[in-house]
Design a protein around this motif. Structure first.
Motif, PDB file in Angstrom:
ATOM      1  N   LYS A 310       0.845  -1.215   0.000  1.00 33.10           N
ATOM      2  CA  LYS A 310       0.000   0.000   0.000  1.00 33.10           C
ATOM      3  C   LYS A 310       0.875   1.259   0.000  1.00 33.10           C
ATOM      4  CE  LYS A 310      -3.897  -1.798   2.723  1.00 33.10           C
ATOM      5  NZ  LYS A 310      -4.657  -1.527   3.950  1.00 33.10           N
ATOM      6  N   LYS A 313       2.458   1.616  -3.567  1.00 28.55           N
ATOM      7  CA  LYS A 313       1.564   1.740  -4.727  1.00 28.55           C
ATOM      8  C   LYS A 313       1.636   3.152  -5.321  1.00 28.55           C
ATOM      9  CE  LYS A 313      -3.149   1.235  -6.223  1.00 28.55           C
ATOM     10  NZ  LYS A 313      -4.526   1.015  -5.888  1.00 28.55           N
ATOM     11  N   GLY A 314       1.916   3.187  -6.620  1.00 26.68           N
ATOM     12  CA  GLY A 314       1.959   4.489  -7.301  1.00 26.68           C
ATOM     13  C   GLY A 314       3.228   5.277  -7.029  1.00 26.68           C
ATOM     14  N   ARG A 315       4.173   4.697  -6.308  1.00 27.50           N
ATOM     15  CA  ARG A 315       5.445   5.389  -6.032  1.00 27.50           C
ATOM     16  C   ARG A 315       6.585   4.533  -6.559  1.00 27.50           C
ATOM     17  NH1 ARG A 315       2.456   6.304  -1.088  1.00 27.50           N
ATOM     18  NH2 ARG A 315       2.015   8.541  -0.996  1.00 27.50           N
ATOM     19  N   GLU A 316       7.809   5.066  -6.513  1.00 28.18           N
ATOM     20  CA  GLU A 316       8.985   4.270  -6.892  1.00 28.18           C
ATOM     21  C   GLU A 316      10.000   4.301  -5.777  1.00 28.18           C
ATOM     22  OE1 GLU A 316      10.730   5.414 -10.598  1.00 28.18           O
ATOM     23  OE2 GLU A 316       8.935   4.860 -11.742  1.00 28.18           O
ATOM     24  N   TRP A 341      -1.548  -6.927  -5.940  1.00 24.38           N
ATOM     25  CA  TRP A 341      -0.507  -6.224  -5.186  1.00 24.38           C
ATOM     26  C   TRP A 341       0.897  -6.524  -5.711  1.00 24.38           C
ATOM     27  CZ3 TRP A 341      -2.009  -2.243  -2.644  1.00 24.38           C
ATOM     28  CH2 TRP A 341      -3.275  -2.230  -2.054  1.00 24.38           C
ATOM     29  N   GLU A 344       1.680  -4.090  -8.309  1.00 25.67           N
ATOM     30  CA  GLU A 344       1.974  -2.747  -7.759  1.00 25.67           C
ATOM     31  C   GLU A 344       3.400  -2.692  -7.224  1.00 25.67           C
ATOM     32  OE1 GLU A 344       0.108  -0.386  -8.247  1.00 25.67           O
ATOM     33  OE2 GLU A 344      -1.899  -1.231  -8.509  1.00 25.67           O
ATOM     34  N   ALA A 347       5.867  -2.671 -10.070  1.00 22.20           N
ATOM     35  CA  ALA A 347       5.889  -1.354 -10.724  1.00 22.20           C
ATOM     36  C   ALA A 347       6.689  -0.341  -9.904  1.00 22.20           C
ATOM     37  CB  ALA A 347       4.455  -0.865 -10.933  1.00 22.20           C
ATOM     38  N   ALA A 348       6.741  -0.571  -8.596  1.00 23.03           N
ATOM     39  CA  ALA A 348       7.480   0.364  -7.735  1.00 23.03           C
ATOM     40  C   ALA A 348       8.985   0.070  -7.745  1.00 23.03           C
ATOM     41  CB  ALA A 348       6.944   0.268  -6.309  1.00 23.03           C
TER      42      ALA A 348
END
Ligand code: MIC
Ligand code: SF4
Length: 657
Positions: A310, A313-316, A341, A344, A347-348
């Protein structure tokens, strides 16, 4: 006076002795767990004892520590273990299915039962009200054959939990706080029983993080009462019928009490290189971090990876930091993947490993030279990660994820303030833990009915009965808190010889002195000298068996870790306790002679032994052993004793003594 939960379960399983602190008791064991790096010796000894069928309600053989199978020797071990499980009637968990403690929790852990496991983190299911204890492989083999397990009745300590954890503080921080207060020796001879209003606020996975890492306190085990949370967890695992409502009596009488106010717990880390080297994260904030790992039997569950996912998610993650997630079980991996998950996390910038212990013992993801690794594991003993002079911090998944995002250690509360849009993640249990069971082979699905032994799998060496005269050089003098990772390291180059004692022995204590094994073989007998808490950490009986193979006769230490001391008896090495000043006066290379007729003194119950050093001065050493342990020691170990009794009786003898 009412009973503690520990007393209730022990009383239900008591076959010998009385529940008096310090007295030896024999208990019946319901469940047994073994894993791949201790399991081969368990089954070889099961076979050597002429046992032919598992007698416990559940026995489970997991393949979890070395699942990458870098060498055919590892794969041969797994092949042998599957054949042993099939032949003798145990469940078999295939390599990659997950870490023994996680998979056992998911499939078998049950309130009110007793369990013995050949791994020091066996206490994990204490979070579900099971009384689970780690032991050496030979004790596990005997229990699996239906023999009782003997133990000195520990003190039972009430750990009263009050309040509720604040956001960003976790169960890992609770056990780190216990380690900060009590140290890695603080739990020796104790069972920690968690009670109080704070218990309700913790989910089963959080409870098992605490019971799992109670091992680092040196505790015999840790246990929680059961409640609706336990019932809910079992239902979600499809095992509602195994729920039992158990807990201590209101007026239970404890040996000691510790109060932990959960609302005061803050994010903590254990600094290198001991799990009790605990400080608030804020104290070390800013330390640059090269690697982050989430996994292990402590924090590798779905409920541990989810909060990190969580946060990410959406961050690196930071460009200079690598992050690896090694789930504790395939069930966790599968659910995370189905819920999206895993994608996600990838992707991070996170790499996913198969479900394995691996890096926890230096197999894979070895940190770079002069680098910092932040891990959600339970042990950061020096060199355990696979490189000497490593710098491993232990933390919660939240602290680990924050470190990956920032590229440095940071209190996640401060990172949240800085980012402005990162909420405390928390976690929810899935509606149902619905991972596949394809990798778990039940006894009635067994695919083997005969043992398959590769060329690296040898016999377990036997020692002769104890001599009357013990004399030899103090071959190695060591400090306090020597771990079994010092005695027999578990890194891949060494681990692959776990089923080959002569070869494995060449690595004995190499991490302390790489000339030791050769010197020990050349000298005709000899002793080890150590400070406090000798042999802490793993349950691996190789740490007693290999010194025995090299001719070591005994260990003179200020104190011993529980499982290792039992292993020393089991392999016929005399564990003698010495005081601090005598420890200080003995030098490596000194000649050590036990003046008494040792064989006779051990059997007659003598507690004090006179030790002559260099034919010059004397000290008094103590042998703290039960009658049963004395018989084992005099016989040269438990395997020779049991085999001899078996021959005398001319029949099957699963019993211990
Ligand atoms: C560990 O964490 O040190 C191990 C590897 O799981 C050991 C078992 C072993 O040495 O094989 C343990 O904890 O008992
Ligand atoms: Fe595996 Fe590490 Fe747990 Fe030991 S402590 S069982 S090596 S994950």
């Amino acid at each position: 006076m009412g009973q503690t939960l520990t007393e209730k379960i022990l009383e239900d399983h008591l076959v010998e002795g009385e529940l008096e602190t310090g007295e030896e008791i024999g208990i019946e064991i319901d469940q047994v767990l073994t894993q791949d790096t201790t399991g081969t010796l368990v089954w070889l000894q099961f076979e050597a004892l002429d046992l032919d069928e598992v007698q416990t309600e559940i026995a489970a053989q997991y393949c979890d520590h070395q699942t990458y199978q870098f060498d055919f020797k590892n794969t041969d071990d797994h092949r042998f273990l599957r054949s042993a499980a099939g032949t003798f009637g145990a469940h078999f968990s295939r390599p990659g299915n997950g870490i023994c403690h996680n998979v056992h929790k998911e499939n078998f852990a049950a309130p009110g039962k007793t369990m013995l496991g050949s791994d020091s983190h066996t206490p994990t299911p204490g979070g579900l009200g099971e009384l689970a204890i780690g032991a050496g492989g030979l004790d596990v083999a005997v229990a699996m054959g239906g023999g009782p397990y003997y133990i000195e009745m520990p003190e039972v300590v009430n750990v009263r939990l009050e309040g509720e954890l604040p956001e960003w503080s976790t169960a890992k921080d609770v056990i780190l706080e216990m380690l900060r207060r009590l140290s890695v020796k603080g739990g020796v001879g104790k069972i920690f029983e968690y009670t109080g209003p704070g218990v309700d606020t913790l989910s089963v996975p959080e409870r098992t993080t605490i019971t799992n890492m109670g091992t680092e306190l040196g505790a015999t085990t840790s246990i929680f009462p059961t409640d609706e949370k336990t019932e809910e967890y079992l239902a979600k695992q499809g095992r509602s019928e195994e729920f039992v409502d158990i807990g201590p009596d209101e007026d239970a009488d404890y040996d000691d009490e510790i109060v932990v106010d959960l609302s005061e717990i803050e994010p903590l880390v254990a600094k290198p290189s001991m799990p009790d080297n605990v400080v608030p994260v804020r104290e070390v904030a800013g330390e640059s971090v090269d690697q982050v790992m989430i996994g292990s039997c402590t924090n590798g569950g779905y409920e541990d990876i989810l909060p990190a996912a969580k946060m990410l998610k959406g961050r690196e993650i930071d460009k200079k930091t690598e992050m690896i997630v090694a789930p504790g079980s395939k069930q966790a991996s599968e659910i995370l993947a189905r819920e999206g998950w895993t994608a996600e996390l990838m992707a991070a910038g996170v790499n996913f490993s198969e479900a394995t212990c691996g890096a926890c013992i230096g197999i894979g993801h070895v940190p770079a030279s002069d680098s910092v690794s932040v891990r959600t594991f339970n042990r950061n003993f020096e060199g355990r990660s696979g490189i000497e002079d490593d710098s491993v911090f232990l933390s919660s998944p939240e602290v680990a994820a924050a470190a990956a995002l920032k590229g440095e250690l940071v209190d996640p509360r401060d990172l949240a303030d800085e980012l402005g849009d990162m909420d405390a993640p928390g976690f929810e249990l899935p509606d149902q833990y619905d991972g596949s069971k394809a990798d778990l082979i039940a006894p009635d699905e067994a695919v083997d009915d005969d043992l398959v032994k590769g060329p690296n799998i040898g016999d377990v060496p036997l020692k002769d009965p104890l001599d009357a005269h013990l004399e030899g050089e103090a071959l190695l003098k060591m400090e306090d808190n020597i771990t079994t990772d010092h005695i027999i390291p578990a890194t891949q180059d060494i681990l692959m010889y776990r089923s080959n004692v002569p070869k494995l022995s060449e690595f004995t204590l190499s991490r302390v002195d790489d000339t030791f094994a050769e010197r020990a073989l050349e000298s005709d007998g000899g002793f080890l000298v150590a400070g406090e808490n000798y042999g802490q950490g793993s349950s691996r009986e190789h740490a007693a068996l290999c010194p025995m193979y090299l001719g070591i006769q005994g260990v003179l230490a200020q104190s011993f870790a529980r499982i290792h001391k039992a292993n020393l008896f089991n392999f016929g090495l005399i564990p003698l306790t010495i005081d601090e000043s005598d420890y200080a006066n003995i030098e490596q290379g000194d000649d050590i002679e036990i003046v008494d007729d040792v064989a006779e003194a051990v059997q007659s119950g003598q507690e004090e032994f006179t030790v002559r050093v260099n034919d010059d001065w004397e000290l008094t050493a103590e042998l703290d052993a039960s009658e049963r342990e004395r018989r084992i020691l005099a016989a040269g170990g438990k395997l020779p004793l049991t085999k001899r009794q078996h021959e005398d009786e001319g029949g099957a003898a699963p019993a211990d003594d």
